[in-house]
Design an enzyme around this catalytic site. Structure first.
Site, PDB file in Angstrom:
ATOM      1  N   ASP A  82     -59.426  62.889 -29.852  1.00  0.00           N
ATOM      2  CA  ASP A  82     -59.063  63.324 -28.355  1.00  0.00           C
ATOM      3  C   ASP A  82     -60.427  62.879 -27.212  1.00  0.00           C
ATOM      4  OD1 ASP A  82     -60.756  65.147 -29.953  1.00  0.00           O
ATOM      5  OD2 ASP A  82     -60.703  66.614 -28.183  1.00  0.00           O
ATOM      6  N   GLU A 145     -61.792  68.239 -30.620  1.00  0.00           N
ATOM      7  CA  GLU A 145     -63.073  68.426 -30.579  1.00  0.00           C
ATOM      8  C   GLU A 145     -63.640  68.586 -29.137  1.00  0.00           C
ATOM      9  OE1 GLU A 145     -67.617  67.166 -30.507  1.00  0.00           O
ATOM     10  OE2 GLU A 145     -65.714  66.510 -29.203  1.00  0.00           O
TER      11      GLU A 145
END
Length: 431
Positions: A82, A145
């Site tokens: 991400d 994250e």
């Protein structure tokens, strides 16, 4: 054992450029896609690539996935796919994967898609060379994250996290300690606010680069003082984004806008004094991991309340309870949105000591372990360390416009990570 890692360079560069084209910033959940379409697409791309190399893979409900190689005591390489939102001011398409001037440009090239792909090619190179690791290497790739670590929570519910490993998501030479992280929302009541609406910022962990207020009067002299301008019926401020762990590397647009209004409104002035002028002395707290940083990065005004989301990175030896006691002294309603305990590993034991030795051998630099304010997946491990990909003395573009990874560094990282993985999985934790 010799590994011809150079022959994987061109394919690795192409794969980095391809995965960067996927906008994997967090979006509203869809059925079976907890972080939106883009994050799921990035995970599928990565796992399909690993499968094409002959590796066993697992997809844990599009939260997180893993690539498995070897047998024995588990060892983790923790990466994330991400990214934070692109933000503004790019001169290269943030999701174009453009290769120009010896660099790959795009959001995630350094943080952290590039290193994830590089580590995958290192596993392929080792496998193709006949390397048989004495540990089960788990290349774990999360999809949340940047926005809360729900991916790690899901992994712990579905699988067993290795006790030891590293995360290629920070700086060299090797990081043995990371500050604690708090994301807090302060709610300042405003009576007779000098604006009808206000908003700024995209994520708590990105320095705000744009803020806007509607329904407010323009004072030209004051606007010039604080860098505020009129855009249509709005007052706006522009800044420069940076990672929230290093707020001084950016320029906070929200601060400019709030200081403009602080001159005419006591309630706004209180928020500015608390959060930007550090009225309660939080930035005086320090230890070997450095001083506390406090970065107000997202704000909104609604129904008489100015809500400000603040990123706090606090020294590793301070407990969460101590931090919350400090926040109570503000006398303002607040909510803890997210917290991560600090990382504090033994700098003289593996994996830190082994990774440091690898870095010294590969670069010829007599470096020592360091600490950071950023937060990596390394703190999800009992014995973890963050290891690259950024080299000392080089400019950082993570969480900033025109993020890139140089082709020269891709070459270096292929060599360094290949040797680090080999060394840490030959026999136990010793070389």
């Amino acid at each position: 054992m010799q590994t011809d890692i150079e022959r994987y360079f061109d394919a690795c560069v192409r794969s980095i450029a391809e995965i960067v084209k996927i906008d994997s910033s967090q979006c509203p959940a869809l059925p079976g896609k907890p972080f939106g379409e883009g994050a799921a697409r990035a995970l599928h791309y990565f796992l399909r690539l690993a499968e094409s190399f002959g590796f066993e893979t697992h997809n844990y409900d599009n939260y997180i996935g893993e690539v498995v190689f070897g047998s024995g005591e588990p060892f983790a390489i923790l990466c994330h796919l991400d990214v934070v939102p692109a933000g503004s001011g790019w001169t290269h398409d943030p999701f174009g994967g453009e290769i120009a001037d010896g660099k790959i440009y795009g959001r995630g090239t350094t943080d952290d898609k590039g290193p994830a792909v590089i580590c995958l090619y290192c596993l392929k190179a080792l496998k193709d060379a006949g390397f048989a690791p004495k540990r089960t290497i788990k290349l774990i790739v999360g999809c949340n994250e940047e926005s809360g670590w729900a991916c790690i929570e899901h992994y712990n519910a579905c699988a067993e996290m290795p006790k030891e490993g590293f995360s290629p998501d920070a700086d060299f030479p090797v990081i043995y300690a990371e500050k604690g992280i708090l994301h807090v929302r302060f709610d300042y009541p405003l009576r007779d606010a000098p604006f009808a609406a206000l908003e700024g910022g995209e994520r708590e962990n990105m320095v705000c680069d744009y803020a806007r207020a509607d329904g407010a009067a323009l004072d030209a002299a004051r606007a010039a003082r604080y860098g505020v301008s009129a855009e249509g019926a709005s007052l706006v401020a522009h800044g420069r984004s940076a990672h929230a762990s290093t707020p001084d590397a950016g320029e906070n647009a929200l601060e400019k806008l709030l200081r403009y209004f602080a001159e005419e409104h006591e309630g706004v002035a209180r928020a500015v004094t608390d959060l930007f002028d550090d009225r309660f002395g939080l930035k005086q707290l320090r230890d070997e991991t450095g001083v506390l940083t406090l970065s107000p990065n997202v704000a909104s005004y609604k129904e008489g309340t100015l809500s400000v989301l603040v990123d706090i990175r606090y020294p590793a030896t301070i407990r969460l309870e101590q931090m919350l006691a400090k926040l109570e002294t503000f006398g303002v309603p607040y909510s803890v949105l997210h917290d991560q305990a600090p990382l504090l590993s033994d700098r003289n034991e593996p994996p830190v000591s082994t990774l440091l030795q690898i870095y010294r051998e590969q670069t010829g630099q007599k470096a020592d372990p360091i600490t950071i304010g950023g937060g990596t997946y390394a703190r999800a491990l009992e014995r973890g360390a963050a290891f690259g990909p950024e080299f000392p003395g080089e400019p950082s573009t993570i969480h900033q416009r025109d993020e890139f990874i140089s082709l020269e560094n891709v070459r270096k990282l292929l060599r360094i990570y290949c040797e680090a993985i080999r060394a840490l999985t030959v026999e136990g934790t010793d070389r």
